[in-house]
Design an enzyme around this catalytic site. Structure first.
Site, PDB file in Angstrom:
ATOM      1  N   ILE A 142       3.755  -7.116  -8.472  1.00  0.00           N
ATOM      2  CA  ILE A 142       2.337  -6.943  -8.814  1.00  0.00           C
ATOM      3  C   ILE A 142       1.559  -6.384  -7.631  1.00  0.00           C
ATOM      4  CG2 ILE A 142       2.366  -8.696 -10.614  1.00  0.00           C
ATOM      5  CD1 ILE A 142       1.093 -10.641  -8.612  1.00  0.00           C
ATOM      6  N   GLY A 143       2.260  -5.973  -6.595  1.00  0.00           N
ATOM      7  CA  GLY A 143       1.560  -5.357  -5.468  1.00  0.00           C
ATOM      8  C   GLY A 143       2.128  -5.614  -4.086  1.00  0.00           C
TER       9      GLY A 143
ATOM     10  N   ILE B 133       9.421 -13.692   8.327  1.00  0.00           N
ATOM     11  CA  ILE B 133       8.715 -12.590   7.654  1.00  0.00           C
ATOM     12  C   ILE B 133       9.709 -11.452   7.449  1.00  0.00           C
ATOM     13  CG2 ILE B 133       6.856 -10.911   7.857  1.00  0.00           C
ATOM     14  CD1 ILE B 133       5.996 -13.867   7.359  1.00  0.00           C
TER      15      ILE B 133
ATOM     16  N   THR C  55       4.560  -4.693   5.116  1.00  0.00           N
ATOM     17  CA  THR C  55       4.028  -5.051   3.796  1.00  0.00           C
ATOM     18  C   THR C  55       3.447  -6.471   3.822  1.00  0.00           C
ATOM     19  OG1 THR C  55       6.281  -5.624   3.159  1.00  0.00           O
ATOM     20  CG2 THR C  55       5.447  -3.500   2.407  1.00  0.00           C
TER      21      THR C  55
ATOM     22  N   GLY D 229       6.806 -17.803   1.948  1.00  0.00           N
ATOM     23  CA  GLY D 229       5.838 -17.221   1.008  1.00  0.00           C
ATOM     24  C   GLY D 229       4.436 -17.121   1.575  1.00  0.00           C
TER      25      GLY D 229
ATOM     26  N   GLU E 274      -0.330 -16.783  -1.503  1.00  0.00           N
ATOM     27  CA  GLU E 274      -1.491 -17.665  -1.719  1.00  0.00           C
ATOM     28  C   GLU E 274      -2.202 -18.008  -0.411  1.00  0.00           C
ATOM     29  OE1 GLU E 274      -1.506 -17.935  -5.036  1.00  0.00           O
ATOM     30  OE2 GLU E 274       0.590 -17.362  -5.236  1.00  0.00           O
TER      31      GLU E 274
END
Lengths: 329, 711
Positions: free
Chosen positions: B461-462, B601, B606, B674, B677
């Protein structure tokens, strides 16, 4: 969108004629506002008369001022060397509005004709006396954070959304129109109107009248000036309040001041009493504060725009500080 | 020894496609005979549709059909006896209206314009019922959600803060905030016969879309093909299959043509969820030397009358700081509005705004530096679950961020630093979000030329998912990224979880890692070497020498039992430096630093972009975004891009992303936790706290617009 007839006008006379005989006909220039309103069903013209090919797209130097054709794009006005030299306030105001893409399409005449952004005007399921006379004012007891604090009526508390108009008002522009009964010049002060009992009327144009140009008289207001617009984000947002200030200074003395506000009334709001007060006064924070206090006489707020009673004078003070060089822009 | 390529900055492998228009989104697929569907929204808030006059619409030019509650074919999954009932609004299944803007009809025509026009000709009559959209007025009607995990939580003593030496008790308001991805929600569907359908849709999870549409139409899942190769942002708004998507599939079945249904921007305000308006009460108690003795966090959020929505608004207060006494309460208030949906940093960002603001208020009450206060209450274990952290480097985040933002220049006394006219302030806000890993599968194909293709039914989604997957594969395989391709966004690929909850790299990345390890082991075995050899592999040569046309290998990957012994979270510390004009209330964010403990990472480039995107979302939450309902009409009055303000470029300062970049030893073989969020969670309080530091004005109701800062 409803079906409509599209006509391309090749000369002003025929454009005027086409619109004059049909109450539901509209002139089409940049279309940045009208087409949106048509898509929303707010305006449902039976006929569009495309005036983009009429010879109104020049900026000309006159002996006592500048004549800006009604079809000159907002970008071209803002970027014009003649405008930047003689009327930098206008340049600043235009660049404070919309986005580059919109300014490239929007015209001077169209900007004068821009309809309010009041949400009740834009939503055809809600009451609005401007869109549908007699249906009531949705904003009066609704979400009226963006609404007027000067000159409103209980029929309508919408504001004129334009930045350009505010500078035009401060600069004493004259709007030239051509109609079925000939041509005339309308001082900008008389062009837009207050809502009163007829909020459906934004301006004093008569049936079929077409804006051909705006004239700006040369003045000494091209050195100390500021258009300060306060909004909810840094660009592409309508003004909560804006303040156009141009000062004719001699040393630290204000020979004359021109003050107008946006986002506060149904028309660009000139602050004549505050101008009068500043005449002959020294540049000082104290004088600016007093002028702002005078400017606010008669202001009336509603449930959600109480803050404008403070933001409006503060914005004027800050714009005066910038125009006079006390503060950086 | 192979070269370690993980973490090296790699540009998006599909970047060129995206900027040249070569990337095809769901609305851009064309089929012979494609038709266009447009929804007709209800103009009442609550009640029933008694009749729909479709005559004018039906005979308008180009119209194929008008679907209403009175003529719609029944969707099997909407029926009470369905095997797998579809949750939520059952569009056109009954004539109930639950919110203003709910679709009551669907027009299908040969062009979008004709369908749009015909939709205006549909006239419904209603029986109107009283409605409630006013959250504040109805807050007393808040209920504890049915979902068990939202029960009241107490650790130690409830409301212990009330007896503390120093206490803060405040209320914080998060307004409704719309996801507003740039790409509109579009669904294009076509049937082949009665039992097979292909759907191009804006989806964060092609497998969950497949399950939902299969359930709705009672189809075998393998007969529902979902494509979502490119998604132009979603932020949580495409985590579920929405009623309008099912309506598009239903319409395609009805007219026996491919149908494309595109929501308008205005419809995006009512039909695809939002971050719910939430009012939170926080009580913090501390000793005079700044040790927390009690945290109370109570929250009320909007939900819909027809479907319950819940999120973790209060949970962050249970574990982020050490405190012997914590109690939380979460309630939802059902209203006649569309159902909310998780929005980037769902719940946690709302909760962190309240907690991190309150903690800032406590720091002034105690006269202790906000970073020092966080250090004095640093949680060395997760007290909520009584488990050790799998990894936590938040202290380093504080230090790095403080250095970069120039925290030493901050004055502990608000309103005392000026630069010209402008008041200068500094603020910190922290975020945490669970680090998850789900079951994912991946299939790898080694070609004769030594190139590699890997497939998994995840989406992008991006964030640049396929780029990240290629980095992981290149690292394990010890080969250049250019030789690897990765396919995603199609339900026929090996199953993977929905892209959400910051878990894609952890879940799918692990499957990619494992399938690459499996390939190496396979090739060593074929060569007669020990399977855990570290020898360099010439992939093309091995294929040739083994006389294979290609080699295919598949794996499934998931957490081991060891993960249950740890509490796993990503952490972030956001720092803001702001300028505030004392006369006009204008705020300029001068600088934002996001320091992140998200494990390893995978791709610095990105990942930094993703952090910046999240920070922009945080700026919108803090400064500009609020969807406003006029409760007299139950209708949004700023449901468009002119009046609902997402931040513009001019609102965005230099944003710096700093990564601790230490692999988590537990969660997965790559060590990633992650970042989706936590890039947003904590940004808004960092800005609000900086605004307070600059002005002495505490904004407890977002967004921080100029009118709230007029002294």
């Amino acid at each position: 969108m409803n079906q409509f007839q599209y006509n391309k006008a090749n000369e002003p006379h025929s454009a005027v004629k086409l619109v004059a005989k049909d109450p539901d006909a509209h002139f089409l220039a940049g279309g940045t506002n009208l087409i949106d309103l048509m898509k929303m069903g707010v305006v449902n013209p039976t006929k569009l008369v495309d005036i983009n090919h009429l010879p109104f797209s020049k900026i000309e130097k006159l002996p006592h001022g500048l004549r800006i054709g009604a079809l000159v794009s907002n970008s071209d006005v803002a970027d014009s060397e003649l405008v930047k030299a003689g009327f930098p306030l206008l340049s600043q105001a235009i660049n404070a509005g919309a986005s580059p893409q919109l300014r490239n399409m929007a015209t001077v005449g169209g900007n004068l004709m821009q309809r309010t952004r009041c949400p009740y005007f834009f939503d055809t399921t809600l009451p609005c006396n401007k869109r549908k006379p007699g249906s009531g004012c949705g904003a009066l007891e609704g979400i009226n954070r963006m609404h007027a604090i000067f000159g409103a009526s209980d029929q309508c508390i919408a504001v004129n959304p334009s930045d350009m108009n505010v500078a035009m008002r401060a600069l004493n522009a004259t709007v030239h129109v051509s109609g079925p009964k000939g041509a005339r010049g309308i001082p900008i002060a008389d062009f837009h109107r207050l809502p009163g009992e007829q909020p459906e009327l934004d301006n004093t144009l008569k049936n079929g009248e077409l804006i051909t140009a705006v004239e700006l008289p040369y003045s000494a207001f091209n050195k100390n000036l500021s258009y300060l617009k306060i909004r909810d984000r840094t660009s592409y947002a309508f003004a909560l309040v804006s303040a156009a200030v141009a000062l004719h200074l001699e040393g630290e003395t204000i020979k004359e001041a021109r003050l107008a506000m946006g986002g506060v009334a149904h028309k660009p709001w000139r602050l004549s009493a505050a101008e009068e007060f500043l005449k002959g006064k020294m540049v000082s924070e104290g004088n600016f504060r007093q002028a702002a206090q005078i400017a606010m006489k008669g202001a009336k707020a509603y449930q959600y725009n109480q803050f404008k009673l403070k933001l409006a004078p503060n914005t004027l003070i800050q714009s005066l500080r910038i125009a006079s060089g006390i503060a950086a822009s | 020894m192979k070269k370690d390529t993980i973490g090296e900055p790699l540009s998006r492998v599909d970047g060129r496609l995206k900027v040249t228009g070569g990337a095809k989104y769901s609305g851009e697929y064309k089929f012979p005979g494609l038709t266009y569907a447009v929804l007709v929204p209800a103009t009442i808030v609550n009640g029933t549709v008694t009749a729909v006059d479709i005559k004018a619409a039906k005979y308008a030019p180009g119209v194929l059909a008008v679907i209403t509650p009175f003529n719609a074919e029944k969707v099997p999954g909407y029926q009470p006896d369905a095997k797998k009932p579809v949750k939520g609004l059952k569009l056109f299944n009954d004539n109930q209206v639950h919110f203003n803007g709910q679709p009551i009809a669907l027009v299908i025509a040969d062009t979008f314009e004709r369908a749009t026009y015909a939709a205006t000709l549909v006239k419904a009559t209603y029986q109107v019922q009283p409605f409630e959209t006013d959250f504040r007025k109805n807050i007393d009607k808040g209920v504890t959600p049915n979902a068990g995990k939202y029960k009241d939580y107490v650790r130690g003593e409830a409301d212990a803060y009330k007896n503390a030496q120093v206490k803060i008790e405040q209320e914080y308001i998060q307004p409704s905030e719309m996801h507003n991805p740039m790409e509109l929600h579009v669904t294009t569907a076509y049937w082949e016969g009665d039992n097979k359908v292909t759907v191009y849709t804006k989806s964060q999870g092609v497998m969950s879309s497949q399950r939902a549409i299969a359930a709705a139409f009672n189809l075998e899942p393998q007969n529902v093909l979902i494509n979502a190769r490119f998604v132009g942002g979603a932020f949580g708004s495409s985590l579920r299959t929405w009623p309008h998507e099912i309506a598009a599939v239903q319409a395609a079945k009805f007219v026996k043509h491919p149908v494309k249904l595109t929501l308008t921007r205005e419809q995006m305000f009512t039909l695809v969820g939002y971050r719910p308006l939430t009012i939170q009460k926080i009580g913090l108690g501390a000793t005079a030397d700044g040790k927390l003795t009690g945290i109370t966090h109570e929250s009320h959020s909007q939900t819909a009358v027809y479907e319950e929505f819940t999120e973790n608004a209060v949970n962050v207060s249970r574990f982020l700081y050490q405190s012997p006494n914590v109690n939380t309460r979460y309630k939802v208030v059902p209203l006649h509005i569309g159902v909310p949906a998780p929005m980037r940093g769902p719940g946690e960002s709302t909760g962190a705004y309240a907690l991190e603001s309150a903690l800032d208020e406590l720091s002034y009450a105690l006269n202790i530096d906000p970073i020092e206060l966080r250090l004095r209450n640093y949680a060395d274990i997760d007290q909520e679950r009584n488990l050790p952290w799998s990894s936590k480097h938040l202290k380093e985040c504080y230090q790095l961020g403080a250095d970069r933002i120039g925290w030493a220049n901050r004055s502990p006394k608000p309103g005392t630093i000026k630069d010209g006219d402008w008041l200068v302030g500094y603020g910190i806000g922290c975020g945490a979000f669970g680090a998850y890993r789900g079951h994912a599968e991946a299939k790898l194909k080694l070609m004769a030329d030594g190139s590699i293709n890997i497939q998994s039914a995840t989406t992008d989604i991006g964030p640049g998912t396929n780029t990240a997957m290629i980095v992981i594969a290149a690292d394990v395989l010890g080969m250049p990224a250019e030789k690897i391709t990765f396919d995603l966004g199609n339900s026929s690929l090996p199953p993977a979880p929905t892209q959400g909850g910051s878990s894609t790299v952890s879940s799918v990345g692990s499957a990619v890692h494992d399938v690459c390890v499996a390939l190496r082991q396979k090739l060593y075995t074929l060569q007669g070497k020990p399977r855990d050899s570290m020898d360099e592999i010439d992939y093309a040569a091995v294929i040739k020498e083994q006389n294979l046309p290609y080699l295919e290998i598949s794996v499934g990957s998931e957490s081991g039992d060891n993960a249950k012994n740890y509490s796993m979270y990503s952490f972030s510390a956001h720092f803001a430096k702001v300028y505030v004009h004392p006369l006009t209330g204008v705020v300029k964010i001068k600088n934002l630093i996001a320091v992140v403990d998200a494990g390893k990472i995978v791709n610095q480039k990105t990942a930094a972009s993703q952090m910046k995107g999240g920070a922009v979302g945080g700026i919108g939450m803090a400064m500009t975004e609020e969807a406003i309902i006029d409760n007299r009409f139950g209708r949004y009055i700023n449901g468009n891009f002119a009046d609902y303000h997402v931040p513009v470029n001019a609102d965005i300062p230099q944003i710096e992303a700093v990564f601790i970049n230490k692999p988590d030893p537990v969660i997965n073989p790559v060590g990633t936790k992650g970042i989706g969020e936590i890039s947003l969670i904590g940004v808004a309080p960092a800005i609000a706290n900086a605004v307070f530091n600059a002005t002495g004005i505490r904004v407890r109701d977002l967004p921080i617009t100029p009118d709230k800062l007029l002294s």
